[in-house]
Scaffold this motif. Structure first.
Motif, PDB file in Angstrom:
ATOM      1  N   ALA A   1      30.209  -8.886 -25.516  1.00  0.00           N
ATOM      2  CA  ALA A   1      30.847  -7.815 -24.749  1.00  0.00           C
ATOM      3  C   ALA A   1      30.762  -6.528 -25.563  1.00  0.00           C
ATOM      4  CB  ALA A   1      32.294  -8.187 -24.473  1.00  0.00           C
ATOM      5  N   ARG A   2      29.773  -5.702 -25.232  1.00  0.00           N
ATOM      6  CA  ARG A   2      29.598  -4.448 -25.977  1.00  0.00           C
ATOM      7  C   ARG A   2      30.680  -3.458 -25.579  1.00  0.00           C
ATOM      8  NH1 ARG A   2      23.620  -2.655 -25.105  1.00  0.00           N
ATOM      9  NH2 ARG A   2      24.730  -0.689 -24.828  1.00  0.00           N
ATOM     10  N   ARG A   3      31.164  -2.755 -26.583  1.00  0.00           N
ATOM     11  CA  ARG A   3      32.288  -1.845 -26.332  1.00  0.00           C
ATOM     12  C   ARG A   3      31.944  -0.800 -25.266  1.00  0.00           C
ATOM     13  NH1 ARG A   3      34.785   1.679 -31.206  1.00  0.00           N
ATOM     14  NH2 ARG A   3      35.827   3.268 -29.969  1.00  0.00           N
ATOM     15  N   ASP A   4      30.712  -0.271 -25.324  1.00  0.00           N
ATOM     16  CA  ASP A   4      30.373   0.756 -24.329  1.00  0.00           C
ATOM     17  C   ASP A   4      30.343   0.168 -22.916  1.00  0.00           C
ATOM     18  OD1 ASP A   4      28.114  -0.732 -24.906  1.00  0.00           O
ATOM     19  OD2 ASP A   4      26.713   0.944 -24.776  1.00  0.00           O
TER      20      ASP A   4
ATOM     21  N   LEU B   1      39.962  -6.101 -23.924  1.00  0.00           N
ATOM     22  CA  LEU B   1      38.839  -6.257 -24.867  1.00  0.00           C
ATOM     23  C   LEU B   1      38.358  -4.892 -25.350  1.00  0.00           C
ATOM     24  CD1 LEU B   1      36.603  -9.142 -23.445  1.00  0.00           C
ATOM     25  CD2 LEU B   1      38.479  -9.243 -25.049  1.00  0.00           C
ATOM     26  N   ALA B   2      38.296  -3.933 -24.425  1.00  0.00           N
ATOM     27  CA  ALA B   2      37.863  -2.574 -24.801  1.00  0.00           C
ATOM     28  C   ALA B   2      38.827  -2.014 -25.853  1.00  0.00           C
ATOM     29  CB  ALA B   2      37.819  -1.679 -23.569  1.00  0.00           C
ATOM     30  N   ARG B   3      40.113  -2.251 -25.619  1.00  0.00           N
ATOM     31  CA  ARG B   3      41.130  -1.753 -26.548  1.00  0.00           C
ATOM     32  C   ARG B   3      41.014  -2.442 -27.916  1.00  0.00           C
ATOM     33  NH1 ARG B   3      46.971  -3.340 -25.161  1.00  0.00           N
ATOM     34  NH2 ARG B   3      47.680  -3.381 -27.321  1.00  0.00           N
ATOM     35  N   LEU B   4      40.810  -3.756 -27.879  1.00  0.00           N
ATOM     36  CA  LEU B   4      40.657  -4.511 -29.134  1.00  0.00           C
ATOM     37  C   LEU B   4      39.476  -3.999 -29.951  1.00  0.00           C
ATOM     38  CD1 LEU B   4      40.895  -8.395 -28.634  1.00  0.00           C
ATOM     39  CD2 LEU B   4      42.262  -6.957 -30.146  1.00  0.00           C
ATOM     40  N   ALA B   5      38.332  -3.811 -29.229  1.00  0.00           N
ATOM     41  CA  ALA B   5      37.123  -3.342 -29.913  1.00  0.00           C
ATOM     42  C   ALA B   5      37.372  -1.984 -30.553  1.00  0.00           C
ATOM     43  CB  ALA B   5      35.955  -3.276 -28.929  1.00  0.00           C
TER      44      ALA B   5
ATOM     45  N   ARG C   1      35.008  -2.174 -33.678  1.00  0.00           N
ATOM     46  CA  ARG C   1      33.854  -3.070 -33.550  1.00  0.00           C
ATOM     47  C   ARG C   1      33.016  -2.614 -32.350  1.00  0.00           C
ATOM     48  NH1 ARG C   1      35.363  -7.894 -36.405  1.00  0.00           N
ATOM     49  NH2 ARG C   1      36.981  -7.125 -37.796  1.00  0.00           N
ATOM     50  N   SER C   2      31.706  -2.790 -32.464  1.00  0.00           N
ATOM     51  CA  SER C   2      30.846  -2.402 -31.340  1.00  0.00           C
ATOM     52  C   SER C   2      30.747  -3.521 -30.309  1.00  0.00           C
ATOM     53  CB  SER C   2      29.453  -2.039 -31.850  1.00  0.00           C
ATOM     54  OG  SER C   2      28.928  -3.156 -32.534  1.00  0.00           O
ATOM     55  N   THR C   3      31.116  -4.742 -30.719  1.00  0.00           N
ATOM     56  CA  THR C   3      30.961  -5.895 -29.828  1.00  0.00           C
ATOM     57  C   THR C   3      32.116  -6.876 -30.002  1.00  0.00           C
ATOM     58  OG1 THR C   3      28.582  -5.767 -30.112  1.00  0.00           O
ATOM     59  CG2 THR C   3      29.413  -7.826 -29.280  1.00  0.00           C
TER      60      THR C   3
ATOM     61  N   ALA D   1      28.142  -6.654 -15.784  1.00  0.00           N
ATOM     62  CA  ALA D   1      28.228  -5.336 -16.421  1.00  0.00           C
ATOM     63  C   ALA D   1      27.077  -5.125 -17.406  1.00  0.00           C
ATOM     64  CB  ALA D   1      29.569  -5.195 -17.143  1.00  0.00           C
ATOM     65  N   GLY D   2      26.156  -6.075 -17.466  1.00  0.00           N
ATOM     66  CA  GLY D   2      24.964  -5.909 -18.301  1.00  0.00           C
ATOM     67  C   GLY D   2      25.108  -6.453 -19.711  1.00  0.00           C
ATOM     68  N   CYS D   3      26.144  -7.255 -19.956  1.00  0.00           N
ATOM     69  CA  CYS D   3      26.292  -7.828 -21.307  1.00  0.00           C
ATOM     70  C   CYS D   3      25.332  -9.000 -21.469  1.00  0.00           C
ATOM     71  CB  CYS D   3      27.726  -8.302 -21.527  1.00  0.00           C
ATOM     72  SG  CYS D   3      28.903  -6.941 -21.507  1.00  0.00           S
ATOM     73  N   MET D   4      24.877  -9.150 -22.707  1.00  0.00           N
ATOM     74  CA  MET D   4      23.879 -10.182 -23.018  1.00  0.00           C
ATOM     75  C   MET D   4      24.560 -11.546 -23.140  1.00  0.00           C
ATOM     76  SD  MET D   4      20.648  -9.997 -23.624  1.00  0.00           S
ATOM     77  CE  MET D   4      19.969  -8.744 -24.701  1.00  0.00           C
ATOM     78  N   ALA D   5      24.041 -12.522 -22.388  1.00  0.00           N
ATOM     79  CA  ALA D   5      24.624 -13.865 -22.439  1.00  0.00           C
ATOM     80  C   ALA D   5      23.670 -14.815 -23.141  1.00  0.00           C
ATOM     81  CB  ALA D   5      24.891 -14.358 -21.031  1.00  0.00           C
ATOM     82  N   GLU D   6      24.253 -15.751 -23.901  1.00  0.00           N
ATOM     83  CA  GLU D   6      23.414 -16.697 -24.624  1.00  0.00           C
ATOM     84  C   GLU D   6      24.016 -18.092 -24.481  1.00  0.00           C
ATOM     85  OE1 GLU D   6      22.137 -17.850 -29.176  1.00  0.00           O
ATOM     86  OE2 GLU D   6      23.813 -16.514 -28.824  1.00  0.00           O
TER      87      GLU D   6
END
Ligand SMILES: CC(C)(COP(=O)(O)OP(=O)(O)OC[C@H]1O[C@@H](n2cnc3c(N)ncnc32)[C@H](O)[C@@H]1OP(=O)(O)O)[C@@H](O)C(=O)NCCC(=O)NCCS
Length: 409
Positions: free
Chosen positions: A140-143, A246-250, A255-257, A275-280
């Motif tokens: 989950a990227r902060r941006d 999560l945005a607030r935590l980051a 942290r960026s992620t 939202a375009g986050c990378m899943a693995e």
């Protein structure tokens, strides 16, 4: 070499803590875990807390912790074979094998179908345990988080999050059951606080309230990475509250992620993915293992799922060959039977080693098609169709209780 065995209740056995510390060589980790489990875990069974001894000296310990898991939409009783260790100076003298065989032999009388474990890979894999679960992570990227918050105009909710209380537990229990119901390997939790509150250092469980009611929860830890271990939300609005948190935590931790460990069917995973986050997803390095000791029991527990598959396939019955035994799946429920091997149109022999990953959904007929495990024999046109109906694509992830974080690296 023959060893002796005693059962040991950590509540009344002061020798156990030092034994665990000496065996694992991580003072205060596994010994604390076993202390917590024995004092607070409702299904802890002192009869499955085993110490191996030699000439009166304690030389190894194994706990088999009863637990219910969801597979194929049904509940299956298993144990977690952990903590499990022998003293370093007695290793490779069959003490571990002695503890394991004794523990597994005690499961049948208790109606327990098998055992899971994380770690000790080589030892357990050579004793019938098979890699059964995956690890899923979404970055989950902060941006991206901030973009979702802005797009949905989520209000500043800093005051809506608070710590966990006893009254929250039934509510988050229901949220967990809903959010993780489709996950093969999700543990059936109890209402005991130990099943919900964070037990490890720098780990926290927080609750979100909307109009005076808990509608989301989140368990996270702040270490080298900022990681969400588990969470849940009642509805789409509550999912947005999770994203905002999560945005607030980051931001607060600079942290960026945020690393979010959730299975793909989870509503927050889906929101972040969209939202375009990378899943693995990966196979957990084959470290999360399962051994079944009672296939008739497992097939019975998961009976409704086989009935549905039979209905879809239009067959009255079908037999599965597992580890040299044939099991008949029929409307009255599964039985272990002798089958007539002329009935190749209603029988499938599962290739050795594939039974467990097919059960949890970690592998399916497509993997067989590309393996050299006898796939081509099984995958004639009958086998391919039946396997795809019997073992549909699923999400195998072990959602282990937060108490085990005490022993996490
Ligand atoms: C994993 C662990 C419990 C194994 O315990 P152990 O007492 O060494 O187990 P065993 O002696 O029964 O078996 C270990 C190996 O020694 C071999 N061995 C046993 N007796 C032997 C003997 N007399 N001579 C030579 N080798 C022997 C076994 O065949 C086995 O090898 P294999 O796995 O290739 O079959 C131990 O290494 C340990 O405590 N590890 C750290 C903690 C851990 O990882 N726990 C698991 C997750 S909680």
């Amino acid at each position: 070499m023959s060893y002796q065995l005693r059962t040991a209740d950590p509540k009344s056995d002061p020798a156990l803590g030092p034994l665990l510390d000496a065996a694992f060589q991580r003072p205060g980790r596994e010994s604390r875990l076993v202390h917590e489990l024995s004092h607070h875990f409702p299904t802890f069974d002192p009869g499955l807390s085993l110490v191996a001894t030699d000439g009166g000296a304690d030389i190894g310990y194994a706990l088999f912790l009863p637990r219910r898991f969801r597979f194929r939409g049904c509940e299956v009783p298993l144990v977690i074979s952990s903590p499990f260790s022998t003293l370093p100076d007695v290793r490779e003298r069959a003490v571990g094998t002695f503890l394991l065989e004794t523990g597994l032999a005690a499961l049948g009388d208790r109606g327990i179908r098998g055992a899971v474990v994380l770690g000790g890979q080589d030892f357990f894999q050579r004793r019938g345990y098979v890699g059964a679960f995956n690890l899923y992570t979404i970055d989950a990227r902060r941006d991206r988080l901030e973009a979702v918050v802005a797009a949905h105009d989520v209000a500043d909710e800093s005051s809506s999050w608070r710590g966990l209380t006893a009254e929250d537990i039934p509510v988050i229990h229901a949220i967990y059951a809903k959010n993780y119901s489709g996950v093969d390997g999700s543990e059936v939790r109890t209402d005991a606080p130990i099943d919900w509150e964070s037990s490890a250092d720098q780990a926290f469980t927080v609750i979100h309230e909307r109009e005076g009611k808990a509608d989301a929860y989140l368990r996270f830890r702040v270490r080298e990475t900022l990681a969400v271990m588990e969470c849940g939300a009642t509805d789409a609005t509550a999912v947005l509250s999770l994203v905002a948190f999560l945005a607030r935590l980051a931001a607060e931790h600079n942290r960026s992620t945020v690393e979010v460990h959730l299975p793909p069917p989870h509503p927050l995973f889906r929101k972040l993915f969209c939202a375009g986050c990378m899943a693995e997803g990966n196979n957990f390095h084959d470290e999360a293992l399962l051994r079944i000791v009672d296939w008739t029991g497992v097939l019975t527990d998961t009976g409704p799922s086989w009935s549905r598959a039979l209905e879809l396939s239009g067959l009255d019955d079908l037999s599965l060959g597992i580890d040299g035994v044939d099991y008949l799946l029929a409307p009255d429920g599964p039985t272990a039977v002798e089958v007539d091997h002329g009935r190749s149109d209603r029988h499938i022999d599962l290739p050795t080693g594939w039974e467990v990953p097919l059960l949890t959904g970690r592998l399916d007929w497509r993997d067989l098609a590309f393996s050299d495990a006898g796939g081509s024999e099984v995958l004639d046109s009958f086998g391919r169709e039946q396997l795809s109906l019997l073992f549909p694509t699923r999400t195998p992830m072990w959602t282990y209780s937060p108490v085990f974080e005490i022993a996490d690296e």
